[in-house]
Design a protein around this motif. Structure first.
Motif, PDB file in Angstrom:
ATOM      1  N   ILE A 162       0.834  -1.198   0.000  1.00 35.77           N
ATOM      2  CA  ILE A 162       0.000   0.000   0.000  1.00 35.77           C
ATOM      3  C   ILE A 162       0.873   1.254   0.000  1.00 35.77           C
ATOM      4  CG2 ILE A 162      -1.501   1.422   1.469  1.00 35.77           C
ATOM      5  CD1 ILE A 162      -3.065  -1.033   2.187  1.00 35.77           C
ATOM      6  N   LEU A 163       1.907   1.250   0.839  1.00 34.70           N
ATOM      7  CA  LEU A 163       2.774   2.422   0.948  1.00 34.70           C
ATOM      8  C   LEU A 163       3.462   2.728  -0.374  1.00 34.70           C
ATOM      9  CD1 LEU A 163       4.389   1.810   4.458  1.00 34.70           C
ATOM     10  CD2 LEU A 163       2.218   2.933   3.885  1.00 34.70           C
ATOM     11  N   LYS A 164       3.962   1.696  -1.039  1.00 37.20           N
ATOM     12  CA  LYS A 164       4.647   1.897  -2.321  1.00 37.20           C
ATOM     13  C   LYS A 164       3.679   2.355  -3.398  1.00 37.20           C
ATOM     14  CE  LYS A 164       7.717  -0.385  -5.640  1.00 37.20           C
ATOM     15  NZ  LYS A 164       8.466  -1.625  -5.962  1.00 37.20           N
ATOM     16  N   ALA A 165       2.513   1.696  -3.477  1.00 37.71           N
ATOM     17  CA  ALA A 165       1.545   2.037  -4.519  1.00 37.71           C
ATOM     18  C   ALA A 165       0.987   3.444  -4.329  1.00 37.71           C
ATOM     19  CB  ALA A 165       0.404   1.016  -4.527  1.00 37.71           C
ATOM     20  N   SER A 166       0.866   3.885  -3.076  1.00 35.24           N
ATOM     21  CA  SER A 166       0.274   5.189  -2.779  1.00 35.24           C
ATOM     22  C   SER A 166       1.299   6.299  -2.613  1.00 35.24           C
ATOM     23  CB  SER A 166      -0.569   5.097  -1.501  1.00 35.24           C
ATOM     24  OG  SER A 166      -1.609   4.149  -1.630  1.00 35.24           O
ATOM     25  N   GLY A 167       2.591   5.945  -2.529  1.00 32.15           N
ATOM     26  CA  GLY A 167       3.635   6.950  -2.373  1.00 32.15           C
ATOM     27  C   GLY A 167       3.609   7.632  -1.021  1.00 32.15           C
TER      28      GLY A 167
END
Length: 325
Positions: free
Chosen positions: A223-228
């Motif tokens: 989630i963190l990577k996909a959402s930046g």
């Protein structure tokens, strides 16, 4: 598989408890034909379970079947989808009717509960493995994705975490469960309950979501990577069962297991501040416990805090059934 493959298909897979009106053509032809409701989108997931990697070859087939279908149901739950149809590819060293009978018992019990119809698949000879493709439906444009989290959103999980890892430890000990505690944890490993209704309810309030299959810390990173964005987890807030606390020996050890335990099939999701007050109402009919464990921030990475202090815990990654099986 041998010439009696079609007899096995007819005996164990063609007769099933779920018959949906939207299945135009199911098992018995080259492919299935289904009808989709108007203004809806199809959500599709596939998972494979392999003996020696995801389950022991001599594991109870009833439990294996539940675990196999539950893992797919959990994927659809994370997207807010309504499960509907599935196909099954089953590879076996040889036809084993006793194993198939147990497998179908576990499979159909869970499929019937969620109104999922088996519409096709394949059987072949080889090392024992199970591949399920599950299809579900969402109203067009409403599927919950991983890339919607924003700084300021609150971070939640459903249920309790860590029991699956403890149950796996019991399994890998090589001994039959000798206490009620061990039996409880073993069953929680195999008999997870995918949060299907909760996922559908969260379409109205969640900005992002995923299911916990590889461990909370590892899965949240997607989630963190996909959402930046980045996140802070207050690890003392992680929901853990009394059984896990007893097994782990301390609250800190239980929190570490909760962060790294895979195959939980609970949901991790983010909620904007503007929707935070609507969570209880949205989930009221689902009987799903949820816990706020932290917050989404600007930047990158995941920070863990224990009782207000940053910690650098070295967490063992989840690799399903470890290589010592």
């Amino acid at each position: 598989m041998s010439g009696n493959e079609f007899d096995l298909i007819h005996r164990y897979f063609k007769a099933q408890p779920v018959v949906r009106k939207d299945v135009v053509l199911g098992i018995g032809d080259d492919a299935a034909v289904i009808s989709l409701p108007e203004n809806s989108q199809l959500v599709v997931t596939t998972d494979s379970l392999v003996a020696g990697t995801h389950f022991l070859a001599d594991a109870d087939p009833v439990k294996v079947a539940h675990k196999a279908l539950a893992s797919n149901l959990s994927d659809l739950a994370a997207m807010g989808a309504v499960p509907a149809w599935c196909s099954l590819a089953l590879t076996m060293p040889s036809p084993d009717e006793a194993w198939l009978a147990g497998f179908c018992d576990g499979f159909y019990k869970l499929a019937e509960y969620y109104n999922v119809q088996l519409i096709g698949g394949d059987t072949t000879k080889g090392p024992l493995s199970i591949t399920i493709t599950l299809q579900g439906i969402v109203p067009a444009g409403t599927a919950i994705r991983r890339d919607g989290a924003n700084a300021g959103d609150w971070l939640y999980v459903t249920g309790n975490l860590g029991d699956s890892a403890a149950g796996l430890d019991v399994i890998l000990s090589g001994n039959a469960p000798s206490t009620e505690l061990e039996e409880t944890l073993l069953n929680r490993h195999y008999y997870s309950q995918p949060r299907v209704l909760a996922g559908q309810a969260l379409r109205a309030v969640a900005s992002s979501a995923l299911d916990i299959s590889d461990g909370l810390a590892a899965d949240l990173s997607h989630i963190l990577k996909a959402s930046g964005v980045s996140a802070v987890i207050n690890t003392e807030a992680l929901p853990v069962s009394d059984a896990l606390l007893e097994y782990a020996g301390s609250a800190e050890n239980a929190a570490k297991m909760a962060l790294s335990s895979g195959e939980e099939y609970e949901l991790c999701f983010t909620v904007p501040e503007s929707h935070r007050g609507a969570i209880d109402t949205a989930l009221a009919h689902t009987n799903t416990p949820v816990t706020c464990i932290g917050q989404i921030r600007h930047g990158e990475g995941l920070q863990l805090r224990w009782q207000g202090q940053a910690v650098d815990w070295q967490l063992a990654g989840w690799d399903h059934f470890r290589s010592d099986v």
